[in-house]
Scaffold this active site. Sequence first.
Site, short mmCIF file in Angstrom:
data_model
loop_
_atom_site.label_atom_id
_atom_site.label_comp_id
_atom_site.label_asym_id
_atom_site.label_seq_id
_atom_site.Cartn_x
_atom_site.Cartn_y
_atom_site.Cartn_z
N ASP A 33 -9.53 -0.36 -6.97
CA ASP A 33 -8.68 -0.55 -5.82
C ASP A 33 -8.28 -2.36 -6.22
OD1 ASP A 33 -7.05 -0.28 -3.59
OD2 ASP A 33 -8.96 -0.49 -2.41
N HIS B 188 0.88 -1.18 -0.06
CA HIS B 188 -0.03 0.11 0.05
C HIS B 188 0.88 1.28 0.09
CE1 HIS B 188 -2.99 -2.92 1.29
NE2 HIS B 188 -3.79 -2.36 0.53
#
Length: 590
Positions: free
Chosen positions: A488, A337
């Site tokens: 995402d 991330h």
Amino acid sequence: MVVGVAQLINKNPDASTFTKEDQELCNRYLPFCGIAITNAQLFELSQKEFQRNKFLIEMIHDIFEEQTSIGKVVNRIMKRSLKLMKCEHCSVLLLNEPLLDSGDDQLIDRNCENLKFSNSYHLKMASTGRHSVIASEINGELFKALTVLSERVVANPKTLCISDINEDADLKILAGRSCDEIKSILSMPIRNSKSEILGVASLMNKVNNCPFDENDMSFFEAIVLFCGLGINNTMLYDQMAKAKAKQQVALEVLSYHVKCPQVEVERLKLSAIPSVASIDLGSLQFDDFSLDPDQMLTASVRMFLDCGLIEDFNIDYQTLCLWLTTTRKNYRNVIYHNWRHAFNVAQSMFAILTTGNMMQHLSKLECFALLAGCLCHDVDHRGTNNAFQEKTASPLATLYGTSVMEHHHFNHTIMILNTEGHNIFQNLSPSSYRKVISLLRHSILSTDLAINMKYRGTFFPLVENGELDLEDDNHRSMLRAMLMTTCDLCGITKPWKIQREVVNLVASEFIQQGDIEREKFHENNIPAMMDRQKKNELPRMQVQFFDNVGIPLFRICEKVNPLLKPLLDGAIANRNQWEQLQSSSLSAET
């Protein structure tokens, strides 16, 4: 003072009339009866006062012993109230925010926006043989009645005492069948130290079927007073805890992040901006590892240019470059991330908007918020998920409660925008600015997969039944949320080589979190996806993820817009690859 009346009826045994002697005897005897009755009344009153004082002292102890949870404080008070007042039901409904009572005997507007109950607590005294137990069950009909009653008390903030609910025609009509379980009720507004109304407390149905009397009202008034004190203290404690957590988060952020050096901003300003075709930027099968960090910055500028955002919203180029470089700076160097993931999510959104032609269904302001939201959606990610924040009782968990990391990503984004020279929305009109910030918040929070799963039950049937109406604000909101989660997860739709590398990075970050949990909490029951000892189960877990999460989402996207079919095709192809690996692994074991 007359305390009662004595009557003698039918003199026995001869049924003769009462004589003067009988009358005189009564006159001598009755004063002693009066004294005895008066003494008994005084004793009963003193006993009640003793019990009342004892109860209030115990309640004060409860309030100051437990100040970390409004629910715990309220439930303790309600339990004591039920037992002492001997009622069947006790409820407390709290407003979403304190409501000012002017105190001038004027009714508070029933349509007031603040007249909304955010929390409700209910306890019921139930008999089981010779014993009584307290349960928290409440059916929907009874809750409806309590809401109607509480709205009446808030609208006219005085004590409401109804001896027989059936005699109150207006209330019976408003609450309908839900009043059947209520016979009598005593309700009072709960106030804080500023006399603001926090909610409503109610008692229902005395167990002896008697109506509430003045003594009950006096006693309940004291209970409600302390209830308000307990709630107010707990709210203050919560505010202090959040302030402390916010300070800890801010100090942590400041210690880690710095404003991007001006030299990096100047380098971006002077860099050549590549065309979309030269780096395959509009492809739904874009190679997530094809660009270095600086190239991702120039590609981000290209996305803003080709979507027409810089021109349409008069974005200052210096501001855009400063915002992009600082946003990149504020991504931590975690395994997955990180800035690369943020860029890849934004690239997927760009491809969906342009190649997928979703821009025709969305406003330019929505596209602006979606693209910016993608670039910021994981800013300051720590490499651990929401469950980890809650388990470790981190300052972030204390501060936000739900969707912990997503709320932090949004607030961190606002912090960057509020830093001098970084606000890419600064030239919008006031109304457009408020709108885009709301859209930005919705975009970032929508990347919480738990929120996406909640939306699916409503959104999927709308699409499957051909009922999706993009003129409806709620439908548009759910569509934007679905697009954010789609982007995402777009890594699982890419060609197999890219997809496998993405999965390896995600798995490595999860396993790193599992290692921390095992070391810090000495836990052995760690979720399989985070358990280093179960790495060989990765293909099986991936097949489950594709079947339960990924493919259903991409399938619904393809139904919304057939141009997005490559996402579904890529996901299905990768799912089949993982299934083959799973089969190979099982064959090797046998």
